[in-house]
Design a protein around this motif. Structure first.
Motif, PDB file in Angstrom:
ATOM      1  N   ILE A  27       1.000  -0.991  -0.109  1.00  0.00           N
ATOM      2  CA  ILE A  27       0.050   0.056  -0.109  1.00  0.00           C
ATOM      3  C   ILE A  27       1.164   1.301   0.270  1.00  0.00           C
ATOM      4  N   VAL A  29       4.369   1.035  -0.989  1.00  0.00           N
ATOM      5  CA  VAL A  29       5.149   1.235  -1.896  1.00  0.00           C
ATOM      6  C   VAL A  29       4.682   2.947  -3.259  1.00  0.00           C
ATOM      7  N   LYS A  30       5.334   3.424  -4.060  1.00  0.00           N
ATOM      8  CA  LYS A  30       5.006   4.426  -5.158  1.00  0.00           C
ATOM      9  C   LYS A  30       4.752   3.342  -5.624  1.00  0.00           C
ATOM     10  N   GLU A  31       3.081   3.813  -6.162  1.00  0.00           N
ATOM     11  CA  GLU A  31       2.272   3.619  -8.214  1.00  0.00           C
ATOM     12  C   GLU A  31       3.980   3.552  -8.744  1.00  0.00           C
ATOM     13  N   ILE A  32       4.061   3.009  -9.539  1.00  0.00           N
ATOM     14  CA  ILE A  32       4.656   2.355 -10.593  1.00  0.00           C
ATOM     15  C   ILE A  32       3.625   2.311 -12.124  1.00  0.00           C
ATOM     16  N   THR A  33       2.834   2.934 -12.070  1.00  0.00           N
ATOM     17  CA  THR A  33       2.024   2.949 -12.759  1.00  0.00           C
ATOM     18  C   THR A  33       2.388   4.958 -13.023  1.00  0.00           C
ATOM     19  N   ASP A  34       1.753   4.902 -15.183  1.00  0.00           N
ATOM     20  CA  ASP A  34       2.010   6.991 -14.836  1.00  0.00           C
ATOM     21  C   ASP A  34       0.057   7.151 -15.385  1.00  0.00           C
ATOM     22  N   LEU A  35      -0.146   8.163 -15.260  1.00  0.00           N
ATOM     23  CA  LEU A  35      -1.635   8.603 -15.541  1.00  0.00           C
ATOM     24  C   LEU A  35      -1.652   8.812 -17.291  1.00  0.00           C
ATOM     25  N   HIS A  38      -2.397  11.241 -19.675  1.00  0.00           N
ATOM     26  CA  HIS A  38      -2.247  12.832 -18.893  1.00  0.00           C
ATOM     27  C   HIS A  38      -0.417  13.151 -18.820  1.00  0.00           C
ATOM     28  N   GLU A  39       0.003  12.195 -18.019  1.00  0.00           N
ATOM     29  CA  GLU A  39       1.860  12.053 -17.976  1.00  0.00           C
ATOM     30  C   GLU A  39       1.744  11.359 -19.040  1.00  0.00           C
TER      31      GLU A  39
END
Lengths: 190, 340
Positions: A27, A29-35, A38-39
């Motif tokens: 929970i 851990v930083k997300e490894i996916t991008d938006l 948008h980015e």
């Protein structure tokens, strides 16, 4: 003793607790996916997207219509119809150049095969469209793609600039400096 | 006149409870997608509203405007009735859950934090939870599709099997509190966390939680809707609002089992320590319920699906004997404590 420990682990769901611990840790851990829309990711310099046509700095197109790209293409997605320039004798150009992006495997062999460095892999990868015919790219579309991503030599990825193709090398070694027939704008490549 | 005020108060309470429950049901889907996303290092819904906060509303609108398809060869009456048969038992159980301590008065109308205190509250919930299985089974059969039928059959087998350990797990706390009423059960656990039944009935608590997950057809026990085998199980052929009813029922059931677990094992709306009583009881209740809901999602993110024979063997060979042993030991110990 070992049996007792295994039995205790089983009835206390030790392995499930271990798994729960792992998922709980994730929970934070930083997300490894991008938006994505948008980015966007920063692409590496050698990224092989849709093939684009390049121009010389004076605006004339580089392609000489030799069809070596057509020969090199493993998926037969390039069609070149060559013709002679009506105004300049012996100067050939591609009358028709069609790249079928639906067949292209983005291997970049055509870029390597080109004797005059007229092709480059652009970083364009968003080719999704509702009209399949848009993906049959003609020379104008590829030139505009090249103008968009490589407006001048400085913007080109380093590998396009440093690479000396076989024919260009041949040109420099075969002809002494004084007899070079290459126009001034070609010098950067040979 | 008094009767009228009483009726207005009852209707207001029902409306408030239904509204709050349905709102929570809608936002549990958001909560679930967000937490699953976090646990899998994804973001979850981010597009609709700030961090996807309006996603449940968008989903609801989409389902509402979707075409309602009834497959050819389906039994129309049963096909139409099945989603309602599933949703109503899921929502009706909230009638006996005590959400808080204080009833408050607006003019002549007194609102209680519970719709009605039935003196067999827990039996009532169990009875209606079993009725939900009919909707699933009938919906699966009426769809005229092999996947639906198999999903319905599996669901019926699973729900009937896991109802036994679920009921047996609740017998222990019933013995200890000496009442079937949810209100009396809550008040039997007053005076801090040391009086909660989870401490004296840990085995019953574990059996209850596992059976509740199986009872609501959630992962790792979601065989009735195993999408890799059965497309979507018993609601394969449903679309639009009827599908939404099944969906709502699943999440309402999750909240209901969490509420029952809270009332029976975690002291309902009581604070864990008398010094913490200044926080309104409804927040304690919600916090405990959300702890269970989080656990549901946490388990879902962690464990893969069981095989059907493993599921049945686990129920009949482990849970049921454990539940019976728990009742036996609880009864004997309680008898000697009470008589000395």
């Amino acid at each position: 003793m070992q049996v007792a420990i295994t039995w205790l682990r089983n009835i206390l769901f030790a392995e499930i607790v271990q798994g729960l611990k792992l998922t709980f840790k994730h929970i934070f851990v930083k997300e490894i996916t991008d938006l994505y829309p948008h980015e966007k990711r920063v692409l590496p310099a050698g990224y092989r997207g849709v093939i684009a046509h390049l121009r010389y700095d004076d605006g004339t197109e580089k392609c000489v219509g030799c069809a070596l790209c057509e020969a090199a293409c493993p998926s037969h997605c390039i069609t070149v119809v060559s013709a002679e320039d009506p105004h300049i004798p012996q100067r050939r150009f591609a009358k028709q150049y069609i790249l079928d992006v639906t067949k292209c495997v983005f291997c970049g062999f055509c870029v390597q095969a080109c004797p005059v460095d007229a092709l480059a892999s652009s970083p364009e990868y968003e080719m999704a469209t509702g009209n399949k015919r848009e993906l049959m790219m003609d020379k104008e579309a590829m030139l505009s793609l090249g103008d968009r991503y490589f407006p001048d030599r400085a913007k080109r990825p380093p590998y396009t600039e440093d690479r000396f193709t076989f024919f260009n090398k041949l040109k420099t070694s075969a002809f002494p400096k004084s007899h070079q027939t290459v126009p001034p704008s070609h010098k950067a490549f040979s | 006149m008094d009767l009228m005020f009483y009726l207005v108060a009852v209707i207001l309470t029902i409306a408030a409870v239904m509204g709050v429950v349905l709102l929570h049901v809608a936002y549990i889907t958001y909560f679930e997608r967000k937490i699953l996303g976090d646990m899998q290092d994804r973001m979850g819904p981010m597009e609709v509203g700030f961090h996807g906060l309006l996603q449940p509303i968008a989903d609801g609108l989409k389902l509402f405007f979707k075409e309602d398809i009834i497959p050819t060869g389906a039994n129309k009456i049963i096909f139409t009735a099945a989603p309602i048969l599933v949703l109503v038992p899921a929502l009706i159980g909230f009638a006996v859950i005590p959400f808080g301590r204080d009833s408050f008065t607006i003019g002549p109308i007194t609102l209680h934090p519970i719709i009605t205190d039935v003196n067999i509250g827990i039996l009532y919930i169990l009875a209606f939870a079993s009725l939900g299985a009919y909707g699933v089974l009938l919906g699966g059969w009426a769809s005229n599709s092999k996947y639906s039928l198999l999903g319905g059959l599996r669901s019926a087998a699973q729900v009937i099997s896991y109802e036994l350990p679920l009921g047996l797990a609740l017998v222990g706390p019933i013995l200890l509190s000496g009442s079937l009423s949810m209100v009396n059960m809550t008040s039997a656990q007053s005076g801090g966390a040391l009086h909660w039944f989870i401490l004296v009935q840990p085995v019953a608590f574990f059996i209850y939680v596992i059976s509740a997950i199986a009872e609501t057809n959630r992962l790792p026990f979601d065989l009735p809707e195993a999408e890799s085998e059965l497309v979507a199980g018993f609601f394969t052929e449903y679309s639009g609002m009827r599908f939404a009813f099944f969906f709502l029922a699943e999440y309402a059931n999750m909240i209901l089992t969490s509420c029952v677990a809270t009332v029976v094992f975690l002291g309902g709306w009581h604070a864990p320590h008398p010094a913490l009583e200044f926080i309104p009881p409804i927040f304690w209740f919600l916090g405990k319920v959300y702890f269970f809901l989080f656990f549901y999602i946490w388990i879902r993110a962690t464990l893969p699906r069981l095989r059907f024979d493993q599921l049945m063997a686990f129920c009949w060979k482990i849970m049921l004997p454990l539940g019976l042993a728990n009742i036996l030991i609880t009864a004997i110990v309680f008898y000697f404590i009470k008589n000395n």
